[in-house]
Write an enzyme that holds these catalytic residues in place. Structure first.
Site, PDB file in Angstrom:
ATOM      1  N   ASP A   1       2.804   3.025  -0.395  1.00 22.68           N
ATOM      2  CA  ASP A   1       2.959   2.273   0.847  1.00 22.68           C
ATOM      3  C   ASP A   1       4.290   1.503   0.833  1.00 22.68           C
ATOM      4  OD1 ASP A   1       1.597   1.350   3.314  1.00 22.68           O
ATOM      5  OD2 ASP A   1       1.747  -0.624   2.383  1.00 22.68           O
TER       6      ASP A   1
ATOM      7  N   GLU B   1       6.208   6.446   1.200  1.00 24.92           N
ATOM      8  CA  GLU B   1       6.347   6.160   2.631  1.00 24.92           C
ATOM      9  C   GLU B   1       7.700   5.476   2.805  1.00 24.92           C
ATOM     10  OE1 GLU B   1       4.532   3.611   6.347  1.00 24.92           O
ATOM     11  OE2 GLU B   1       4.617   2.760   4.343  1.00 24.92           O
TER      12      GLU B   1
END
Ligand code: NOJ
Length: 503
Positions: free
Chosen positions: A190, A244
């Site tokens: 993330d 990401e």
């Protein structure tokens, strides 16, 4: 070189709270995922990525982690997780889990201690603030009782870690080991371009600071991924990591994808491109010429579903284009990430009532932005309400499903030849069959205006983004098309796969 499994893998993103609810409380869970693994096997994907299921106050759907080594009771138990991994592996599906290293939950014991004045150097506390804004809206700083401020690039409930503190490194290496020891095949990272903030926290726009942004993409972050890569490489079974990474250029993206760093980064360029052949061609060329291992993604739990993004003036355009884009994406070299529900052609749910909304984006923007709930509405498995088979109990799903979901349910589409579900199944099966005979590279063929034709060995893919039907590239065998062909022509908003004899 042996081809690693992830290079061409099709990975299916499971937003756990919205996939399948076995406990019957209206929220999806790990047992629900486990029950549906045969569906995913049958769909033809190679791996699943599970969004965070860790203990969390759920201020941001679980991206606010309070304990990195557990399972929130809402989603089940560690035993449920282990059973899920075992079953997935039995079925030949790999399992990726989300790791959230940029920030924790404010409920994490470290942050709770920091509020008491202990170990504040694990987070970013300062006496004064700068001009940084939260990605979700409003200032990125919140004041605590004794007058200091802490940094949060997302919600106030998500304090950013201080990665300049070695204790944070050690902690995350240990967290990764915890899940690797439980058999996960890799991680989705993330906010992978976050973690480090520029030394001294200069204001955004500060002329004396020469890099593009003091907030994102600081060079020190690469050291973290080099450490993680060494750890992953030390485990058997080709464990991997996908970052990401939101960047403006493929060159920036490529910085993360290196033999001693991340295996892959999400390539969001196509997802941000309009429905246009030149735009798609540019994204494909830029990506393939710059990023060593390409990935492709059309939708995820943070963006408007691509069926809705592609909607034009004519009814049905969005779905036709979404199917065509899928076929083009699956024809490209590299790995493809699918988002749950796209195989059913689910649209964005745009008319959720305000009182149902849960995304912090909605609240932090004071209702100005709808937020991301519209792409997170629970999956319709069956025709019947109350939850279209999402929930094993009578509880209402955590977000209401629109009536249109009945027609889009798995039950309704299964076995129906031209349904989107059966189309996805055929496309994935066909991709598997072709895998051994097509090279990683791509060649462009001469394309009529508005269309793109390219080839990889025996596979030819044509997509028509223009307003008029175009002639197909040749007399090859039609393997699959995203919609009907007309008199041998490729209509607008349609893509086709053709096979030409090996030369
Ligand atoms: C990216 C995740 O995909 C998104 O859902 C989340 O809100 C932010 N990172 C913050 O963790």
């Amino acid at each position: 070189m042996e081809i690693p499994w992830w290079r061409d893998a099709v990975v299916y993103e499971i937003y756990v709270r919205s996939f399948a609810d076995a406990s019957g409380d209206g929220v999806g869970d790990l047992a629900g995922v486990r029950e549906r693994l045969p569906y995913l096997r049958r769909l033809g994907v190679d791996a699943i990525w599970l969004t965070p299921f860790y203990p969390s106050p759920m201020a941001d759907g679980g991206y606010d982690v309070a304990d990195y080594r557990g399972v929130d009771p809402l989603f089940g138990s560690l035993a449920d997780f282990e059973a899920l991994v075992a079953d997935a592996h039995e079925l030949g599906l790999r399992v990726l889990v989300d790791v959230v290293p940029n920030h924790s939950s404010a409920a994490h014991p470290w942050f709770q201690a920091a509020l008491r004045g202990e170990g504040r150097e694990r987070y970013i506390f300062r006496d004064t603030t700068n001009n940084w804004q939260s990605t979700f809206g409003g200032p990125a700083w919140t004041r605590v009782a004794d007058g200091q401020y802490y940094l949060h690039l997302f919600a106030p409930e998500q304090p950013d870690f201080n990665w300049r503190n070695p204790e944070v490194h050690e902690e995350f290496l240990d967290v990764l080991r915890f899940w690797l020891d439980r058999g996960v095949d890799g991680f989705r990272i993330d906010v992978a371009m976050g973690l480090y903030k520029a030394e001294g926290l200069p204001n955004v726009g500060d002329q004396s600071f020469t890099s593009v942004s003091p907030v994102w993409g600081q060079p020190e972050v690469h050291g973290v991924y080099r450490d993680w890569r060494r750890l992953l490489d030390g485990y058997p079974g080709e464990r991997m990591a996908v970052g990401e990474v939101w960047t403006d250029s493929p060159e920036d993206l490529a910085q993360y994808v290196r033999p001693d760093e991340l295996h892959q980064s999400f390539n969001f360029a196509w997802l941000q491109a309009p429905w246009s052949a030149p735009a798609f061609r540019k994204v494909i060329e830029d990506t393939l010429s710059t990023v060593p291992f390409a990935t492709w993604v059309l939708s995820n739990h943070d963006v408007v579903r691509h069926r809705t993004r592609y909607e034009g003036t004519e009814p049905g355009t969005g779905l036709a284009r979404a199917r065509a884009a899928l076929l083009a994406m699956l024809a490209l070299p590299g790995s493809a990430y699918l988002y749950q529900g796209e195989e059913l052609g689910l649209p964005e749910v745009t008319d959720l009532p305000d009182e149902a909304r849960q995304d912090p984006v909605f609240f932090q923007s004071k209702g100005e932005l709808p937020g991301r709930d519209g792409c997170r509405v629970p999956i319709p498995w069956t025709v019947d309400p109350p939850s279209h088979g999402f929930s094993a109990g009578a509880a209402e799903p955590w977000l209401p499903q629109p009536e249109s979901f009945a027609e889009l349910s798995v039950e309704k589409q299964e076995g129906v030849a031209d349904s989107t579900l059966e189309f996805y199944r055929r496309a994935l099966a066909c991709r598997h069959e072709l895998a051994g005979e097509i090279p990683y590279s791509l060649e462009w063929l001469e394309s009529p205006e508005g269309a793109l034709f390219f080839t990889r060995g025996t596979l030819v893919c044509a997509i028509n983004c223009g307003a008029h039907a175009v002639r197909l590239p040749g007399h090859e065998e039609v393997l699959l098309s995203s919609g009907p062909l007309r008199n041998g022509l490729l209509p607008p908003d349609t893509a086709v796969w053709l096979r030409r004899p090996a030369s």
